[in-house]
Design a protein around this motif. Sequence first.
Motif, PDB file in Angstrom:
ATOM      1  N   VAL A 192       0.313  -1.568   1.318  1.00  0.00           N
ATOM      2  CA  VAL A 192       1.443  -0.671   1.567  1.00  0.00           C
ATOM      3  C   VAL A 192       0.880   0.723   1.784  1.00  0.00           C
ATOM      4  O   VAL A 192       0.102   1.223   0.952  1.00  0.00           O
ATOM      5  CB  VAL A 192       2.445  -0.667   0.394  1.00  0.00           C
ATOM      6  CG1 VAL A 192       3.458   0.461   0.572  1.00  0.00           C
ATOM      7  CG2 VAL A 192       3.166  -2.003   0.295  1.00  0.00           C
ATOM      8  N   ALA A 193       1.252   1.351   2.906  1.00  0.00           N
ATOM      9  CA  ALA A 193       0.744   2.692   3.215  1.00  0.00           C
ATOM     10  C   ALA A 193       1.737   3.412   4.109  1.00  0.00           C
ATOM     11  O   ALA A 193       2.603   2.787   4.742  1.00  0.00           O
ATOM     12  CB  ALA A 193      -0.622   2.607   3.904  1.00  0.00           C
ATOM     13  N   ALA A 194       1.599   4.740   4.130  1.00  0.00           N
ATOM     14  CA  ALA A 194       2.399   5.570   5.028  1.00  0.00           C
ATOM     15  C   ALA A 194       1.577   5.904   6.257  1.00  0.00           C
ATOM     16  O   ALA A 194       0.425   6.332   6.142  1.00  0.00           O
ATOM     17  CB  ALA A 194       2.855   6.838   4.329  1.00  0.00           C
ATOM     18  N   ASP A 195       2.170   5.685   7.436  1.00  0.00           N
ATOM     19  CA  ASP A 195       1.543   6.048   8.698  1.00  0.00           C
ATOM     20  C   ASP A 195       2.619   6.736   9.536  1.00  0.00           C
ATOM     21  O   ASP A 195       3.208   6.128  10.427  1.00  0.00           O
ATOM     22  CB  ASP A 195       1.013   4.788   9.406  1.00  0.00           C
ATOM     23  CG  ASP A 195       0.301   5.114  10.717  1.00  0.00           C
ATOM     24  OD1 ASP A 195      -0.136   6.275  10.864  1.00  0.00           O
ATOM     25  OD2 ASP A 195       0.199   4.223  11.575  1.00  0.00           O
ATOM     26  N   PRO A 196       2.932   8.017   9.177  1.00  0.00           N
ATOM     27  CA  PRO A 196       4.086   8.707   9.789  1.00  0.00           C
ATOM     28  C   PRO A 196       4.123   8.535  11.298  1.00  0.00           C
ATOM     29  O   PRO A 196       3.072   8.611  11.957  1.00  0.00           O
ATOM     30  CB  PRO A 196       3.862  10.174   9.389  1.00  0.00           C
ATOM     31  CG  PRO A 196       3.051  10.080   8.125  1.00  0.00           C
ATOM     32  CD  PRO A 196       2.158   8.897   8.312  1.00  0.00           C
ATOM     33  N   PRO A 197       5.313   8.251  11.837  1.00  0.00           N
ATOM     34  CA  PRO A 197       6.614   8.262  11.150  1.00  0.00           C
ATOM     35  C   PRO A 197       6.984   6.934  10.497  1.00  0.00           C
ATOM     36  O   PRO A 197       8.154   6.727  10.176  1.00  0.00           O
ATOM     37  CB  PRO A 197       7.584   8.569  12.305  1.00  0.00           C
ATOM     38  CG  PRO A 197       6.947   7.888  13.476  1.00  0.00           C
ATOM     39  CD  PRO A 197       5.465   8.057  13.298  1.00  0.00           C
ATOM     40  N   ASP A 198       6.034   6.030  10.301  1.00  0.00           N
ATOM     41  CA  ASP A 198       6.338   4.697   9.806  1.00  0.00           C
ATOM     42  C   ASP A 198       5.828   4.473   8.395  1.00  0.00           C
ATOM     43  O   ASP A 198       4.817   5.049   7.972  1.00  0.00           O
ATOM     44  CB  ASP A 198       5.709   3.636  10.713  1.00  0.00           C
ATOM     45  CG  ASP A 198       6.310   3.620  12.107  1.00  0.00           C
ATOM     46  OD1 ASP A 198       7.483   4.005  12.235  1.00  0.00           O
ATOM     47  OD2 ASP A 198       5.596   3.253  13.056  1.00  0.00           O
ATOM     48  N   ALA A 199       6.548   3.605   7.692  1.00  0.00           N
ATOM     49  CA  ALA A 199       6.035   2.986   6.482  1.00  0.00           C
ATOM     50  C   ALA A 199       5.470   1.632   6.899  1.00  0.00           C
ATOM     51  O   ALA A 199       6.080   0.921   7.698  1.00  0.00           O
ATOM     52  CB  ALA A 199       7.147   2.812   5.456  1.00  0.00           C
ATOM     53  N   VAL A 200       4.301   1.270   6.356  1.00  0.00           N
ATOM     54  CA  VAL A 200       3.614   0.058   6.793  1.00  0.00           C
ATOM     55  C   VAL A 200       3.398  -0.870   5.605  1.00  0.00           C
ATOM     56  O   VAL A 200       2.938  -0.436   4.543  1.00  0.00           O
ATOM     57  CB  VAL A 200       2.261   0.390   7.452  1.00  0.00           C
ATOM     58  CG1 VAL A 200       1.554  -0.884   7.906  1.00  0.00           C
ATOM     59  CG2 VAL A 200       2.464   1.337   8.634  1.00  0.00           C
ATOM     60  N   LEU A 201       3.746  -2.141   5.812  1.00  0.00           N
ATOM     61  CA  LEU A 201       3.459  -3.188   4.838  1.00  0.00           C
ATOM     62  C   LEU A 201       2.731  -4.310   5.568  1.00  0.00           C
ATOM     63  O   LEU A 201       3.228  -4.798   6.590  1.00  0.00           O
ATOM     64  CB  LEU A 201       4.742  -3.697   4.191  1.00  0.00           C
ATOM     65  CG  LEU A 201       4.596  -4.729   3.063  1.00  0.00           C
ATOM     66  CD1 LEU A 201       5.775  -4.629   2.098  1.00  0.00           C
ATOM     67  CD2 LEU A 201       4.519  -6.165   3.597  1.00  0.00           C
ATOM     68  N   GLU A 202       1.567  -4.707   5.043  1.00  0.00           N
ATOM     69  CA  GLU A 202       0.785  -5.770   5.683  1.00  0.00           C
ATOM     70  C   GLU A 202       0.583  -6.913   4.698  1.00  0.00           C
ATOM     71  O   GLU A 202       0.326  -6.682   3.513  1.00  0.00           O
ATOM     72  CB  GLU A 202      -0.576  -5.247   6.148  1.00  0.00           C
ATOM     73  CG  GLU A 202      -0.490  -4.138   7.174  1.00  0.00           C
ATOM     74  CD  GLU A 202      -1.865  -3.722   7.681  1.00  0.00           C
ATOM     75  OE1 GLU A 202      -2.824  -4.495   7.453  1.00  0.00           O
ATOM     76  OE2 GLU A 202      -1.983  -2.648   8.292  1.00  0.00           O
ATOM     77  N   VAL A 203       0.704  -8.141   5.203  1.00  0.00           N
ATOM     78  CA  VAL A 203       0.399  -9.337   4.423  1.00  0.00           C
ATOM     79  C   VAL A 203      -0.663 -10.108   5.212  1.00  0.00           C
ATOM     80  O   VAL A 203      -0.425 -10.502   6.361  1.00  0.00           O
ATOM     81  CB  VAL A 203       1.648 -10.205   4.189  1.00  0.00           C
ATOM     82  CG1 VAL A 203       1.279 -11.493   3.440  1.00  0.00           C
ATOM     83  CG2 VAL A 203       2.690  -9.426   3.406  1.00  0.00           C
ATOM     84  N   ILE A 204      -1.830 -10.309   4.574  1.00  0.00           N
ATOM     85  CA  ILE A 204      -2.996 -10.869   5.274  1.00  0.00           C
ATOM     86  C   ILE A 204      -3.499 -12.080   4.503  1.00  0.00           C
ATOM     87  O   ILE A 204      -3.663 -12.014   3.269  1.00  0.00           O
ATOM     88  CB  ILE A 204      -4.123  -9.818   5.382  1.00  0.00           C
ATOM     89  CG1 ILE A 204      -3.590  -8.525   6.019  1.00  0.00           C
ATOM     90  CG2 ILE A 204      -5.305 -10.367   6.166  1.00  0.00           C
ATOM     91  CD1 ILE A 204      -4.515  -7.340   5.856  1.00  0.00           C
ATOM     92  N   ASP A 205      -3.740 -13.165   5.215  1.00  0.00           N
ATOM     93  CA  ASP A 205      -4.350 -14.329   4.574  1.00  0.00           C
ATOM     94  C   ASP A 205      -5.717 -14.590   5.204  1.00  0.00           C
ATOM     95  O   ASP A 205      -6.063 -13.996   6.226  1.00  0.00           O
ATOM     96  CB  ASP A 205      -3.445 -15.563   4.677  1.00  0.00           C
ATOM     97  CG  ASP A 205      -3.250 -16.029   6.107  1.00  0.00           C
ATOM     98  OD1 ASP A 205      -4.261 -16.410   6.754  1.00  0.00           O
ATOM     99  OD2 ASP A 205      -2.101 -16.042   6.606  1.00  0.00           O
ATOM    100  N   ASN A 206      -6.504 -15.460   4.576  1.00  0.00           N
ATOM    101  CA  ASN A 206      -7.825 -15.793   5.132  1.00  0.00           C
ATOM    102  C   ASN A 206      -7.873 -17.256   5.555  1.00  0.00           C
ATOM    103  O   ASN A 206      -8.871 -17.941   5.370  1.00  0.00           O
ATOM    104  CB  ASN A 206      -8.947 -15.463   4.138  1.00  0.00           C
ATOM    105  CG  ASN A 206      -8.829 -16.285   2.849  1.00  0.00           C
ATOM    106  OD1 ASN A 206      -7.848 -16.995   2.647  1.00  0.00           O
ATOM    107  ND2 ASN A 206      -9.816 -16.180   1.982  1.00  0.00           N
ATOM    108  N   GLY A 207      -6.752 -17.686   6.141  1.00  0.00           N
ATOM    109  CA  GLY A 207      -6.675 -19.043   6.665  1.00  0.00           C
ATOM    110  C   GLY A 207      -7.196 -19.137   8.080  1.00  0.00           C
ATOM    111  O   GLY A 207      -7.991 -18.304   8.528  1.00  0.00           O
ATOM    112  N   PRO A 208      -6.726 -20.138   8.844  1.00  0.00           N
ATOM    113  CA  PRO A 208      -7.233 -20.354  10.206  1.00  0.00           C
ATOM    114  C   PRO A 208      -6.784 -19.296  11.204  1.00  0.00           C
ATOM    115  O   PRO A 208      -7.333 -19.195  12.299  1.00  0.00           O
ATOM    116  CB  PRO A 208      -6.684 -21.737  10.573  1.00  0.00           C
ATOM    117  CG  PRO A 208      -5.475 -21.894   9.718  1.00  0.00           C
ATOM    118  CD  PRO A 208      -5.781 -21.198   8.427  1.00  0.00           C
TER     119      PRO A 208
END
Length: 408
Positions: A327-343
């Motif tokens: 979760v981070a701020a990247d003005p003008p956006d709020a950013v949420l990333e979900v990352i897996d280490n699958g295929p």
Amino acid sequence: MDREVDFRAVFKALAAPLLVLTPDFVMLAANDSFLKLTGGSEADLVGRSFFIVFPSNPNAPDNPNEEGAEALRASLARVLATGERDYMALQRYDIEVSGRPGVYEERYWSTINVPVLGPDGKVKLIVLRTEDVTEFLRQLKRSGEGGVTGAQAELEAMRSDVYVRARELHDLNERLQRTHRQQRETMSALQAAFERQRRFVFDASHDLRSPITGLLTELEVAISEPDSDPHQILRKLMLGCERLNDIVADLLELARLDAATPVATELVDLADLVMDELERRTLTTTVAAQLDQRVLVCASRIRLVRLLNNLLANAERHTRTTIDIVVAADPPDAVLEVIDNGPGIAPADRERVFERLLRLDDAYRQDPGGSGLGLPIAREIAQSYGGHLYAADHPTGARFVLRLPLAA
């Protein structure tokens, strides 16, 4: 024998008066007919802006119908916007009499503007073709001279009426074309919506049938085999009911999103939201969270929880060892990333995974009972709050990125 054609010479010799313009209306070339018609030379025109050389009608009467340069500018703008030729109504633009500076002759013009498209389909040039129709209008006046009393005045009125009616017909034709385009676009949208609805109902019925069939099978086993373990059967029935409930909940959520059903919004701290859900859920894999505080968005907390859980369920289904949440701020956006280490997801499939009820082969192997609605619902929730959810590049595994407007 093949002979090379000198297209410049052909252009110069064409009888129709032609002028070539760039998209910003700079004159590139004029053929001999155009130069003769306007009384100019190539040195006077080429490389100069059309509307500097030919400004508003220098000798126009005080008449609100005399649009002159503005009508031509609007026609050229339509050509650039649509990539299609544009037919102008009759326009009056007077020409200075040769050898008599400041003396202008009344002239009327019929003009067609034709686009020249580049390989990318965009307008690269505009060919302006114009015809002097002044003599035709004057003929109406001359034909009445020497006739019955009042005929000349009547023909003069007819001459003016032809000009006005031509403009009215042109305006009417433009309105009809716009209406026709709007009707075609509306019909195409309705047909696309109907097709999507038909496919959705078919696929949803198929997905609902699977858990119902499973429930019926277990009940038939329980009836036909009275000695079977009732606890085991009830557990299977419970799982089937939960699966059926999940599908119905997904379908109801999509219906609410499609209907744009309003939901109360509030300020939501994305870091707090993630931490609350991680404490509530029991995950079968390790989660590494990198969460910046005070990354606030204005949305429905319930729907953001639904979005996050859909992303976590997808990541848990495909990951090998770890899920990363950022979760981070990247003005003008709020950013949420979900990352897996699958295929991971092939680049060609990164948009397809957001299609309703679409399940890639790998997803089907991982979870045969999945509905294919989780990611589409997550994206539509994001879009309902002015955001975007997409699958991005990542060296290992899948990376889903949510961007929402930061709350002021």
